[in-house]
Design an enzyme around this catalytic site. Structure first.
Site, PDB file in Angstrom:
ATOM      1  N   GLY A 234       0.822  -1.196   0.000  1.00  0.00           N
ATOM      2  CA  GLY A 234       0.000   0.000   0.000  1.00  0.00           C
ATOM      3  C   GLY A 234       0.856   1.246   0.000  1.00  0.00           C
ATOM      4  O   GLY A 234       2.070   1.190   0.217  1.00  0.00           O
ATOM      5  N   PRO A 235       0.249   2.386  -0.232  1.00  0.00           N
ATOM      6  CA  PRO A 235       1.001   3.648  -0.261  1.00  0.00           C
ATOM      7  C   PRO A 235       1.531   4.011   1.112  1.00  0.00           C
ATOM      8  O   PRO A 235       1.093   3.460   2.132  1.00  0.00           O
ATOM      9  CB  PRO A 235      -0.040   4.661  -0.754  1.00  0.00           C
ATOM     10  N   PRO A 236       2.477   4.946   1.187  1.00  0.00           N
ATOM     11  CA  PRO A 236       3.017   5.354   2.490  1.00  0.00           C
ATOM     12  C   PRO A 236       1.934   5.962   3.380  1.00  0.00           C
ATOM     13  O   PRO A 236       1.035   6.654   2.906  1.00  0.00           O
ATOM     14  CB  PRO A 236       4.076   6.400   2.122  1.00  0.00           C
ATOM     15  N   GLY A 237       2.052   5.678   4.672  1.00  0.00           N
ATOM     16  CA  GLY A 237       1.184   6.335   5.636  1.00  0.00           C
ATOM     17  C   GLY A 237      -0.152   5.677   5.868  1.00  0.00           C
ATOM     18  O   GLY A 237      -0.996   6.242   6.581  1.00  0.00           O
TER      19      GLY A 237
ATOM     20  N   GLY B 221      -0.513   2.690   7.336  1.00  0.00           N
ATOM     21  CA  GLY B 221      -0.472   1.891   8.560  1.00  0.00           C
ATOM     22  C   GLY B 221       0.005   0.470   8.374  1.00  0.00           C
ATOM     23  O   GLY B 221      -0.388  -0.406   9.145  1.00  0.00           O
ATOM     24  N   LYS B 222       0.876   0.210   7.401  1.00  0.00           N
ATOM     25  CA  LYS B 222       1.350  -1.157   7.179  1.00  0.00           C
ATOM     26  C   LYS B 222       2.203  -1.640   8.354  1.00  0.00           C
ATOM     27  O   LYS B 222       1.949  -2.702   8.920  1.00  0.00           O
ATOM     28  CB  LYS B 222       2.170  -1.212   5.879  1.00  0.00           C
ATOM     29  N   THR B 223       3.215  -0.855   8.717  1.00  0.00           N
ATOM     30  CA  THR B 223       4.111  -1.263   9.808  1.00  0.00           C
ATOM     31  C   THR B 223       3.383  -1.272  11.142  1.00  0.00           C
ATOM     32  O   THR B 223       3.548  -2.194  11.950  1.00  0.00           O
ATOM     33  CB  THR B 223       5.325  -0.325   9.861  1.00  0.00           C
TER      34      THR B 223
ATOM     35  N   SER C  38      -3.115   2.310 -18.910  1.00  0.00           N
ATOM     36  CA  SER C  38      -4.471   2.587 -18.437  1.00  0.00           C
ATOM     37  C   SER C  38      -4.984   3.968 -18.853  1.00  0.00           C
ATOM     38  O   SER C  38      -6.159   4.267 -18.643  1.00  0.00           O
ATOM     39  CB  SER C  38      -4.524   2.462 -16.904  1.00  0.00           C
TER      40      SER C  38
ATOM     41  N   LYS D 154      -7.718   4.211  -7.486  1.00  0.00           N
ATOM     42  CA  LYS D 154      -8.092   5.251  -8.439  1.00  0.00           C
ATOM     43  C   LYS D 154      -9.437   5.872  -8.089  1.00  0.00           C
ATOM     44  O   LYS D 154      -9.625   7.093  -8.193  1.00  0.00           O
ATOM     45  CB  LYS D 154      -8.132   4.668  -9.851  1.00  0.00           C
TER      46      LYS D 154
END
Length: 814
Positions: free
Chosen positions: A366-369, A371-373, A690, A733
């Site tokens: 997923g994109p930064p920020g 909440g992955k970590t 796309s 998107k």
């Protein structure tokens, strides 16, 4: 044993009984016929020497103390047998002390003590031994002489002159006394020899003591002989330790090294290693026991054994298998993220039913920020497991994963084994952060090393180069994080279960701010709810106009900026009540807004269309601009376009040219003009298929003069025949379009299934149009009726035989 030459005292005739001043002596015994220097310092002892010097014969009685620690002994604390000596010489030294050289004369036994404040006197009886010559005495004397000679030969520190002294003395008693005085035995044993008046018995005792000392000397020489062959100048320390070890072995003692080895043995047993590993550990311990502690290999072996014994071979933490409790913890730490939470709870459910299941390999993309970590940390808390995190960003050396071989100086295990040691259990949650940013160079490929770690079929026998034994990683829950899946090598990506974390919606960001970000920032800045209030409309403005991101990092920074501004006012005493951060104060604290909703402005002219793109930071909107000029049919592309995107423009131009008549465009126009297609933000590289439908829409809008609906965005790949193909990243998107104020989205028909992942609140406020052909796309974007009118106008012009140029062709009505 150090032999000294007795000095002839001259002829001294002692009566059978006499009175002499007494000198108490510590830690030694004075034998007759032996010259001996002594230091006299105690007041009574000095007085005794001075009184003896006043006599004609300068005689003094010397008696040994029973306890050396007593400073002023009484008569009961002195032995009853001593030696009468003659003072040969005295020298005064500073501190009222004397250096005295004495000569032993005869053994004496106390008959009576006379004690005064200044000096102790004794009435003594002279104990003269009668020299009896017999064959037995002669034999004992020769044996004594031979043993003394043997000691001289075994002891290199005894001078050669001692051998002459032993051979030159004929009197058995004198020889026994001289030998006894030079033996390395305790003072009480020497006192026993002094009290042995019978010459025969005294010689036998001395012979027994000589035999004991000879055994010690022979053992010492044996030890030196065994070790000396392996010693050189650089191994002096090794020799000394081996000598000490041999001595302690003979004495039955255990040294510190032996204790160290015993402790390592116990540690190996406690670790409960697999049998093969335990066998290797004991083999290394045996090898280490043969080394000198000063050797370089000794430290290498000790460090290796420490690693083996400290790894959690059989230590397993207990999982929290209450699914409801785990779900509460996950919901408490994170808002939304239903899909990854569901996967973790499924793992718990299976773990509860099957105790020996292998740990899953998850990859949060997923994109930064978003909440992955922090989600991985929350998973560890929900499971009740230890958390280990390592960052793989920029790692280029394979040894960072697998470790270095022990042949290298300073070698250590890799990050995986180090992490397991820190965890202390064999089933932690192991976070591999930024796995998509691994590098590779001449030192190896870390991603290839991770193939074994992240393969459930192989990681039960992971081999680190340093340990060179297998370690079971099958119980570990591996969670990797990444922003872009494309940069993860295919074989590695194939081993992981991918869970995508899309960007947050507007409503989700509001809830995250209210539940987590605002309370957290208040605590970090020393504020409370009594100091600051951030209304809902202020949060909306921050999200829409001060941040444009998929995650919430910038939102957190903006809220922190508000807290700092209020904290400054509170600390300076500028406010007396709660600060309500309304829109006006927001602009005062944070300045003008950063982002504008420019979709309507950008698409207000023909030739501009709004597309949707997927980036490493989530979804985003994309403007395609096209313009025309007089020319010869050339095509210019700008905006840092990749090869695939350039091909999409060529396909779009070919499609528009081949179907021009159906859209009311004069086919001859393409040979009279040049086309220029530009994608703004030229410094940012762009690629992918796309944007194909957006390209065709922009070109058709330009050539027909019809404006594109500013509230419509689109995405989809195209073919030369006008078919619209499915694309990826639909959820991201759609969220980006909603964030930008788009109300209608044109999607490929085959992407309709992807809307299942789109949040319900977005689907309720947006219109989705699903298409299979480009004609459908243009009907939605430009208006079917307007295109039909243009087509009809073109047909009428052709029927009338008029060929109007681009300049004179009437504009279509918007």
């Amino acid at each position: 044993m150090a032999f000294e030459n007795p000095t002839d005292p001259g002829s001294v005739n002692l009566p059978a009984s006499l009175e002499v001043p007494v000198l108490a002596i510590r830690n030694t015994v004075i034998f007759p016929v032996l010259a001996f220097p002594i230091n006299v310092g105690r007041p009574k002892s000095v007085k005794a020497v001075e009184e003896a010097l006043q006599g004609s014969e300068k005689l003094l009685g010397i008696f040994a103390q029973q306890e050396a620690k007593v400073e002023d002994p009484t008569t009961d604390e002195l032995y009853q047998v001593g030696t009468v000596v003659k003072i040969l010489k005295t020298v005064k030294v500073p501190g009222n002390k004397l250096n005295v050289i004495i000569q032993g004369i005869a053994r004496v036994k106390v008959d009576d003590w006379t004690e005064t404040d200044e000096v102790l006197r004794a009435r003594v009886d002279t104990m003269l031994s009668e020299e009896v010559r017999s064959a037995e005495i002669e034999t004992l004397t020769q044996t004594l002489r031979d043993l003394a000679q043997k000691i001289i030969d075994l002891s290199p520190q005894i001078p050669a002159e001692a051998s002459f002294l032993v051979r030159s003395i004929d009197e058995p008693g004198v020889l026994a006394d001289i030998v006894a005085s030079n033996l390395n035995i305790p003072p009480d044993e020497k006192q026993d020899l002094l009290e042995t008046f019978d010459i025969h018995e005294r010689i036998e005792k001395v012979i027994a003591l000589l035999n004991k000392e000879i055994q010690v000397l022979e053992l010492s020489n044996k030890i030196q002989t065994e070790v000396k062959g392996e010693m050189d100048k650089a191994q002096r320390e090794y020799f000394l330790r081996e000598q000490l070890k041999a001595i302690q072995k003979e004495l039955g003692e255990v040294d510190e090294r032996q204790e160290e080895f015993e402790e390592l043995k116990r540690a190996i047993k406690r670790a409960k290693m697999p049998k093969e590993v335990e066998k290797i550990a004991f083999k290394e311990l045996k090898r280490m026991s043969r080394m000198s502690p000063g050797a370089a290999e000794y430290t290498v072996s000790r460090t290796y054994l420490d690693w083996l014994t400290e790894l959690p071979w059989s230590v397993t933490s207990k999982d929290r298998l209450d699914i409801n409790e785990a779900e509460e913890i996950l919901d408490e730490d994170h808002y939304g993220l239903k899909k990854p939470k569901k996967r973790i709870l499924e793992f718990l459910a299976v773990r509860k039913l099957k105790q020996d299941m292998k740990g899953p390999i998850l990859c949060l993309i997923g994109p930064p920020g978003v909440g992955k970590t922090s989600l991985a940390k929350s998973v560890a808390r929900a499971l009740g497991r230890k958390l280990i995190r390592i960052s793989l960003g920029g790692v280029r050396d394979e040894a960072e994963i697998r470790g270095h071989r022990r042949t290298y100086i300073g070698s250590m295990p890799g990050k995986i084994i180090k992490g397991m040691k820190r965890a202390g259990t064999n089933n932690p949650v192991f976070v591999l952060d930024e796995i998509d940013k691994l590098g590779a160079d001449y030192r190896g490929d870390p991603s290839s090393a991770l193939l074994e770690v992240l393969d459930p079929e192989q990681n039960d026998s992971f081999s680190d180069h340093y340990l060179d034994v297998t370690f079971d990683l099958s119980k570990v829950l591996f969670i990797s994080t990444a922003n872009i899946p494309d940069t993860i090598p295919g074989p590695l990506r194939d081993r992981m279960e991918t869970i995508r974390l899309p960007g947050y919606t507007h409503n989700e960001k509001v809830q995250i701010a209210l539940r987590y970000l605002i309370p957290e920032n208040l605590e970090e800045h020393g504020l409370t709810e009594e100091h600051i209030e951030i209304p809902g409309e202020t949060l909306d403005r921050i999200i829409e106009s001060y941040t444009r991101e998929s995650g919430v990092r910038n939102l957190k920074r903006e809220i922190a900026g508000l807290c700092r501004a209020v904290a400054k006012q509170v600390a300076a005493g500028e406010v007396d009540s709660k600060v309500v951060v309304d829109i006006e104060k927001l602009e005062e604290f944070r300045g003008p807004i950063y982002f504008f909703k420019e979709v309507a402005e950008r698409t207000g002219v023909p030739g501009v269309a709004t597309g949707l793109a997927w980036t490493a930071t989530g979804g985003d909107i994309l403007f395609i601009e096209a313009t025309k000029m007089k020319g010869k049919g050339n095509l210019t592309l700008t905006g840092s376009l990749g090869e695939v995107m350039k091909e999409s423009v060529s396909v779009a131009r070919s499609f528009v040219k081949s179907t021009a008549a159906s859209f009311g465009i004069d086919e001859d126009l393409f040979d009279q003009i040049d086309l220029h297609v530009h994608v703004p933000s030229g410094a940012i590289p762009k690629d992918g298929p796309s944007a194909g439908v957006t390209m065709i829409t922009a070109l058709t809008s330009l050539l027909t003069g019809l404006k594109v609906d500013p509230h419509v965005a689109m995405t989809g790949e195209i073919t030369l025949r006008g078919a619209v193909l499915p694309v990826g990243g639909v959820k991201e998107k759609v969220i980006a379009a909603h964030r930008a104020g788009i109300t209608k989205i044109v999607l490929p028909k085959k992407n309709e299934k992807d809307l299942l992942d789109v949040p319900k609140e977005i689907k309720e406020v947006m219109e989705f149009v699903f298409v299979e052909r480009m004609e459908e796309v243009l009907d939605v974007n430009l208006g079917a009726k307007r295109i039909a009118q243009l087509r009809q106008d073109l047909a009428l012009r052709k029927q009338a035989g008029t060929a109007e140029t681009e300049k004179t062709r009437p504009e279509a009505q918007a």
